[in-house]
Design a protein around this motif. Structure first.
Motif, PDB file in Angstrom:
ATOM      1  N   UNK B  60       0.840  -1.203   0.000  1.00  0.00           N
ATOM      2  CA  UNK B  60       0.000   0.000   0.000  1.00  0.00           C
ATOM      3  C   UNK B  60       0.877   1.257   0.000  1.00  0.00           C
ATOM      4  N   UNK B  61       1.922   1.223   0.860  1.00  0.00           N
ATOM      5  CA  UNK B  61       2.810   2.399   0.951  1.00  0.00           C
ATOM      6  C   UNK B  61       3.499   2.672  -0.396  1.00  0.00           C
ATOM      7  N   UNK B  62       4.038   1.600  -0.982  1.00  0.00           N
ATOM      8  CA  UNK B  62       4.786   1.809  -2.225  1.00  0.00           C
ATOM      9  C   UNK B  62       3.853   2.226  -3.366  1.00  0.00           C
ATOM     10  N   UNK B  63       2.607   1.758  -3.283  1.00  0.00           N
ATOM     11  CA  UNK B  63       1.620   2.192  -4.286  1.00  0.00           C
ATOM     12  C   UNK B  63       1.345   3.686  -4.130  1.00  0.00           C
ATOM     13  N   UNK B  70       9.080  11.394  -7.311  1.00  0.00           N
ATOM     14  CA  UNK B  70       9.965  12.375  -7.950  1.00  0.00           C
ATOM     15  C   UNK B  70      11.275  12.393  -7.175  1.00  0.00           C
ATOM     16  N   UNK B  71      12.404  12.442  -7.910  1.00  0.00           N
ATOM     17  CA  UNK B  71      13.725  12.582  -7.281  1.00  0.00           C
ATOM     18  C   UNK B  71      14.033  11.501  -6.259  1.00  0.00           C
ATOM     19  N   UNK B  72      14.301  11.951  -5.033  1.00  0.00           N
ATOM     20  CA  UNK B  72      14.721  11.045  -3.949  1.00  0.00           C
ATOM     21  C   UNK B  72      13.623  10.023  -3.641  1.00  0.00           C
ATOM     22  N   UNK B  78      11.554   2.553  -4.877  1.00  0.00           N
ATOM     23  CA  UNK B  78      12.241   1.371  -5.383  1.00  0.00           C
ATOM     24  C   UNK B  78      12.578   0.411  -4.236  1.00  0.00           C
ATOM     25  N   UNK B  79      13.072   0.986  -3.159  1.00  0.00           N
ATOM     26  CA  UNK B  79      13.431   0.152  -2.004  1.00  0.00           C
ATOM     27  C   UNK B  79      12.196  -0.541  -1.427  1.00  0.00           C
ATOM     28  N   UNK B  80      11.104   0.202  -1.379  1.00  0.00           N
ATOM     29  CA  UNK B  80       9.868  -0.392  -0.880  1.00  0.00           C
ATOM     30  C   UNK B  80       9.413  -1.551  -1.756  1.00  0.00           C
ATOM     31  N   UNK B  84       8.897  -5.378  -0.831  1.00  0.00           N
ATOM     32  CA  UNK B  84       7.638  -6.068  -1.115  1.00  0.00           C
ATOM     33  C   UNK B  84       7.909  -7.444  -1.729  1.00  0.00           C
ATOM     34  N   UNK B  85       8.827  -7.461  -2.709  1.00  0.00           N
ATOM     35  CA  UNK B  85       9.170  -8.728  -3.369  1.00  0.00           C
ATOM     36  C   UNK B  85       9.710  -9.726  -2.336  1.00  0.00           C
ATOM     37  N   UNK B  86      10.603  -9.209  -1.462  1.00  0.00           N
ATOM     38  CA  UNK B  86      11.191 -10.057  -0.431  1.00  0.00           C
ATOM     39  C   UNK B  86      10.127 -10.651   0.478  1.00  0.00           C
ATOM     40  N   UNK B  87       9.186  -9.830   0.889  1.00  0.00           N
ATOM     41  CA  UNK B  87       8.139 -10.293   1.803  1.00  0.00           C
ATOM     42  C   UNK B  87       7.237 -11.328   1.139  1.00  0.00           C
ATOM     43  N   UNK B  88       6.957 -11.104  -0.149  1.00  0.00           N
ATOM     44  CA  UNK B  88       6.108 -12.069  -0.859  1.00  0.00           C
ATOM     45  C   UNK B  88       6.816 -13.423  -0.955  1.00  0.00           C
ATOM     46  N   UNK B  89       8.124 -13.382  -1.243  1.00  0.00           N
ATOM     47  CA  UNK B  89       8.887 -14.633  -1.305  1.00  0.00           C
ATOM     48  C   UNK B  89       8.856 -15.341   0.059  1.00  0.00           C
TER      49      UNK B  89
END
Ligand SMILES: [Zn+2]
Lengths: 202, 301
Positions: B60-63, B70-72, B78-80, B84-89
């Motif tokens: 939800x946060x990354x969405x 923008x910018x930073x 990207x990190x989020x 997310x991918x890590x948590x799903x795995x």
């Protein structure tokens, strides 16, 4: 376990052959030896000899095996002539403590005549009762599922056959079961069934 | 022989013919294994929930971040996403592990009952003889247990599958040289077919009904010792004394063997205590006969 120890008393030169129940402590001073080990009473044997320590050795039994442990490592002992600090003992072994040589004999053991088994009774016939998993067990709870199990008394199932049981004979050549009238006449009626006795007779 | 875990996991069945000691050790291993599996199953189950919740929150946060990226903030988003991918795995892994241990977490009452029975029988067993045990942890309604398929008596197009799941088979020899075979078979029926729903659509329906348990005890005894049983043959039935919650299904007596079948109602089919009581009563009933037969079987000299 019962053991017989025989030795010549070093002072009186008299031959001694008493019977002991393990554990047995041997030493020079009675009060230096324990009266009890792990809740078991200790038989204490005093040998008045300068080469014997106040509390020299302890003989115990474990799983029908006799074990001897020197309590005074410096003085040690000899089993069949070999210097040892501990070891097992068999019937007829010679145990030397100080200048005294003791012959160890296992006393003839009595056989347990209690009835064991659940479905059919038989004699326990074990020589060691301690921790006997069979004769110490009570099956009352399971027998509750068949009230009167093992009884063939009046009014119960099989009573007439039970009362005349001495008249029946099985001929294993022909496979026939014979009934002897003559015995039936002389047969004395028993009022109550001695279950364990009958189950055990084989 | 150590129990073959792979086999137990794959087929949910334990089978061995060995000395009694070895079989009981195996059973204890299964108990320990099942208890461990139960703990692990719970652990991974909980983990799966945490990972799922974590993934949902991060998702939800990354969405939200991606909307104002923008910018930073791009880097943060990207990190989020990476998280997310890590948590799903991690979530998938925990789920797989949970299912894996669920297979090892076998039906408890079956091995507890088996252990209890062995303890009872061991008092009279010849420990030098081989003991056979087959213990299955399978549920009843699997294809290999299907014994028959019949048409439904009044629902047209419907069928009924009949299942017989023999989940216990024990064989051994007592000290009196009598051989015994004890089996427990779970009975069930499954009726299935297409049914027209209220909306007018056809729906496939199936319903499973338990038929209870059949317990069978067979004793094969030495004629020399129990030969006089033929005198009692017609009266054996009166000596059968089984609990009130069970009923006699079959009894067959010859001069070499006795075969007794008792049915237990469906609501008691998974009660360790009731099954045990019934089996104890069955053994005692038959031995009440055998013990008397022995007294009448003295040999003529
Ligand atoms: Zn005994």
């Amino acid at each position: 376990m019962q053991i017989q120890l025989s030795w010549i008393d070093p002072n009186t030169e008299e031959r001694r052959e008493p019977l002991f129940t393990t554990p047995v402590a041997i030493g020079r001073k009675f009060e230096e030896m324990p009266a009890e080990i792990n809740g078991e009473l200790v038989s204490r044997l005093v040998i008045p000899d300068d080469l014997v320590a106040d509390y020299h050795v302890l003989i115990t039994s474990k799983n029908q095996q006799l074990i001897v442990i020197a309590q005074n490592q410096n003085m040690g002992m000899k089993i069949n002539g070999l210097q040892k600090n501990n070891g097992s003992l068999n019937d007829g072994d010679r145990l030397q403590i100080g200048s005294c040589e003791i012959v160890v004999n296992l006393a003839a053991t009595t056989v347990c005549d209690r009835m064991v088994g659940f479905l059919f009774k038989r004699r326990c016939d074990r020589t060691d009762h301690t921790g006997c998993p069979y004769c110490d067990q009570s099956y009352e709870e399971d027998y509750a599922f068949y009230a009167d199990y093992g009884n063939y008394r009046s009014g119960g199932w099989g009573n007439t056959y039970y009362d005349q049981r001495d008249c029946y004979f099985y001929d294993h050549y022909t496979g026939n079961v014979n009934f002897t009238e003559a015995d039936a006449v002389s047969f004395e009626r028993e009022s109550d069934a001695d279950f364990e006795y009958d189950m055990g007779a084989s | 022989m150590p129990i073959e875990l792979q086999k137990l996991r794959k087929h949910s069945i334990y089978e061995d013919t060995a000395l009694l000691d070895s079989v009981t050790t195996d059973l204890d291993d299964i108990v320990a294994l099942s208890q461990l599996a139960e703990i692990k199953q719970n652990k991974f189950g909980k983990q799966a929930i945490y990972y799922f919740a974590g993934a949902a929150i991060v998702g939800i946060i990354s969405f939200g971040l991606s909307g104002i990226a923008s910018g930073l903030l791009n880097v943060v988003a990207f990190l989020f996403n990476l998280g997310l991918v890590g948590l799903v795995i991690a979530w998938i892994y925990a789920l797989v592990m949970m299912l894996k241990f669920r297979r090892l977490n076998v039906i408890n009452y079956r091995y507890h009952l088996t252990r209890q029975l062995i303890e009872m029988l061991a008092r009279d067993l010849d420990v030098k003889e081989l003991f056979h045990l087959q213990l299955s942890f399978k549920k009843g309604e699997s294809n290999e247990n299907k014994t028959n398929t019949i048409d439904h008596p009044y629902k047209s197009g419907w069928k009924i599958d009949i299942y017989e799941n023999q989940w216990l088979n024990m064989r051994g020899r007592f000290l009196d040289k009598t051989r015994f075979v004890l089996t427990i078979t779970g009975l069930s029926k499954k009726q299935y077919g297409w049914k027209r729903g209220s909306s007018g659509k056809n729906k496939y329906k199936s319903k499973v009904k338990s038929g209870g348990l059949d317990i069978n005890l067979n004793l094969i005894y030495p004629q020399r010792r129990y030969g006089a049983i033929k005198v009692l043959q017609n009266e054996v039935k009166e000596a059968i004394n089984i609990p009130t919650f069970s009923f006699l299904r079959g009894l067959k007596v010859t001069d070499k063997s006795m075969n007794l079948t008792v049915r237990l109602d469906p609501q008691l089919a998974e009660s360790q205590e009731k099954i045990y009581q019934t089996i104890v009563a069955m053994f005692l009933s038959l031995y009440q006969v055998l013990n008397l037969a022995k007294m009448l079987s003295k040999e003529t000299v």
